[in-house]
Design a protein around this motif. Structure first.
Motif, short mmCIF file in Angstrom:
data_model
loop_
_atom_site.label_atom_id
_atom_site.label_comp_id
_atom_site.label_asym_id
_atom_site.label_seq_id
_atom_site.Cartn_x
_atom_site.Cartn_y
_atom_site.Cartn_z
N ILE A 1 10.47 -17.79 -24.24
CA ILE A 1 10.84 -16.50 -23.67
C ILE A 1 11.09 -15.49 -24.79
CG2 ILE A 1 11.92 -17.52 -21.62
CD1 ILE A 1 14.63 -16.81 -22.85
N TRP A 2 11.07 -14.23 -24.44
CA TRP A 2 11.45 -13.17 -25.36
C TRP A 2 12.79 -12.63 -24.90
CZ3 TRP A 2 9.36 -11.73 -29.89
CH2 TRP A 2 8.09 -12.24 -30.19
N VAL A 3 13.71 -12.47 -25.83
CA VAL A 3 15.05 -11.94 -25.54
C VAL A 3 15.12 -10.55 -26.15
CG1 VAL A 3 17.52 -12.28 -25.83
CG2 VAL A 3 16.00 -14.27 -25.62
N TYR A 4 15.48 -9.57 -25.33
CA TYR A 4 15.55 -8.19 -25.78
C TYR A 4 16.98 -7.69 -25.72
CZ TYR A 4 10.52 -8.26 -25.33
OH TYR A 4 9.19 -8.57 -25.47
N GLY A 5 17.37 -6.96 -26.75
CA GLY A 5 18.68 -6.33 -26.81
C GLY A 5 18.54 -4.84 -26.66
N ILE A 6 19.40 -4.12 -27.30
CA ILE A 6 19.40 -2.65 -27.20
C ILE A 6 18.19 -2.05 -27.88
CG2 ILE A 6 20.64 -0.57 -27.87
CD1 ILE A 6 23.24 -2.13 -27.38
N GLY A 7 17.80 -2.55 -29.02
CA GLY A 7 16.65 -2.02 -29.74
C GLY A 7 15.34 -2.44 -29.10
N ASP A 8 14.25 -1.99 -29.68
CA ASP A 8 12.93 -2.31 -29.15
C ASP A 8 12.44 -3.69 -29.55
OD1 ASP A 8 12.71 0.14 -27.89
OD2 ASP A 8 11.68 1.08 -29.59
N ASP A 9 13.02 -4.27 -30.60
CA ASP A 9 12.57 -5.57 -31.08
C ASP A 9 13.10 -6.69 -30.20
OD1 ASP A 9 11.27 -4.35 -33.18
OD2 ASP A 9 12.95 -4.59 -34.56
N GLY A 10 12.22 -7.64 -29.93
CA GLY A 10 12.61 -8.83 -29.18
C GLY A 10 12.71 -10.01 -30.11
N VAL A 11 13.37 -11.05 -29.65
CA VAL A 11 13.51 -12.29 -30.41
C VAL A 11 12.87 -13.40 -29.60
CG1 VAL A 11 15.15 -13.96 -31.34
CG2 VAL A 11 15.66 -11.52 -31.47
N LEU A 12 11.97 -14.13 -30.22
CA LEU A 12 11.35 -15.28 -29.58
C LEU A 12 12.39 -16.39 -29.48
CD1 LEU A 12 8.64 -16.43 -28.54
CD2 LEU A 12 8.23 -17.22 -30.87
N ALA A 13 12.46 -17.03 -28.33
CA ALA A 13 13.43 -18.11 -28.14
C ALA A 13 12.81 -19.19 -27.27
CB ALA A 13 14.71 -17.56 -27.50
N PHE A 14 13.40 -20.36 -27.32
CA PHE A 14 12.87 -21.53 -26.62
C PHE A 14 13.97 -22.24 -25.85
CE2 PHE A 14 10.44 -20.80 -30.43
CZ PHE A 14 9.12 -20.89 -30.01
N THR A 15 13.61 -22.72 -24.66
CA THR A 15 14.50 -23.62 -23.94
C THR A 15 14.37 -25.00 -24.59
OG1 THR A 15 12.77 -24.30 -22.39
CG2 THR A 15 14.11 -22.36 -21.77
N ASP A 16 15.18 -25.96 -24.18
CA ASP A 16 15.05 -27.31 -24.71
C ASP A 16 13.66 -27.87 -24.40
OD1 ASP A 16 17.62 -27.24 -25.72
OD2 ASP A 16 18.50 -28.36 -24.06
N PHE A 17 13.18 -27.62 -23.18
CA PHE A 17 11.83 -28.05 -22.82
C PHE A 17 10.80 -27.34 -23.70
CE2 PHE A 17 7.96 -27.36 -20.23
CZ PHE A 17 7.54 -28.68 -20.13
N GLY A 18 11.03 -26.08 -24.00
CA GLY A 18 10.14 -25.32 -24.86
C GLY A 18 10.05 -25.91 -26.26
N ILE A 19 11.17 -26.38 -26.78
CA ILE A 19 11.17 -27.00 -28.11
C ILE A 19 10.35 -28.29 -28.07
CG2 ILE A 19 12.60 -28.07 -29.89
CD1 ILE A 19 14.81 -26.02 -29.07
N GLU A 20 10.51 -29.08 -27.01
CA GLU A 20 9.71 -30.30 -26.86
C GLU A 20 8.22 -29.97 -26.82
OE1 GLU A 20 11.05 -32.44 -23.42
OE2 GLU A 20 13.13 -32.42 -24.08
N THR A 21 7.87 -28.96 -26.05
CA THR A 21 6.47 -28.53 -25.94
C THR A 21 5.96 -28.04 -27.29
OG1 THR A 21 6.84 -27.89 -23.64
CG2 THR A 21 4.89 -26.98 -24.73
N LEU A 22 6.78 -27.26 -27.99
CA LEU A 22 6.43 -26.74 -29.30
C LEU A 22 6.16 -27.88 -30.29
CD1 LEU A 22 6.20 -24.14 -31.06
CD2 LEU A 22 8.60 -24.52 -31.64
#
Length: 94
Positions: free
Chosen positions: A57-78
């Motif tokens: 998933i992408w996590v967005y805050g106040i600025g325009d830049d997002g941070v790539l993040a992974f669930t536990d399942f996402g880390i396994e897939t990665l």
């Protein structure tokens, strides 16, 4: 909880349906890269093959830049995709 639209099939008593979110945390790409001993750029490249249902998933805050993040399942897939990438690279180098 969320209200189900009027006329929806499967409405429970009282007109409310429950959404069960099974993700209670995510881990940023920087932390995953450090944990796996890989570069952030390499993780980004591999993650391009992943979709939301794969646990990225992408996590967005106040600025325009997002941070790539992974669930536990996402880390396994990665991890599985990283192994495939490394196997393909080894085969190409041989």
């Amino acid at each position: 909880m969320e209200l189900a639209p009027a006329g929806s099939a499967g409405i429970s008593a009282g007109g409310l349906s429950m959404h069960v979110n099974k993700v209670d945390h995510v881990t940023t790409v920087e932390r995953v890269a450090a944990r796996l001993g890989e570069s952030v750029d390499f993780i980004h490249d591999v993650a391009l093959e992943m979709d939301a249902e794969d646990g990225v998933i992408w996590v967005y805050g106040i600025g325009d830049d997002g941070v790539l993040a992974f669930t536990d399942f996402g880390i396994e897939t990665l991890v599985e995709l990283i192994e495939i990438h490394k196997d393909l690279k080894s085969s190409a180098d041989a």
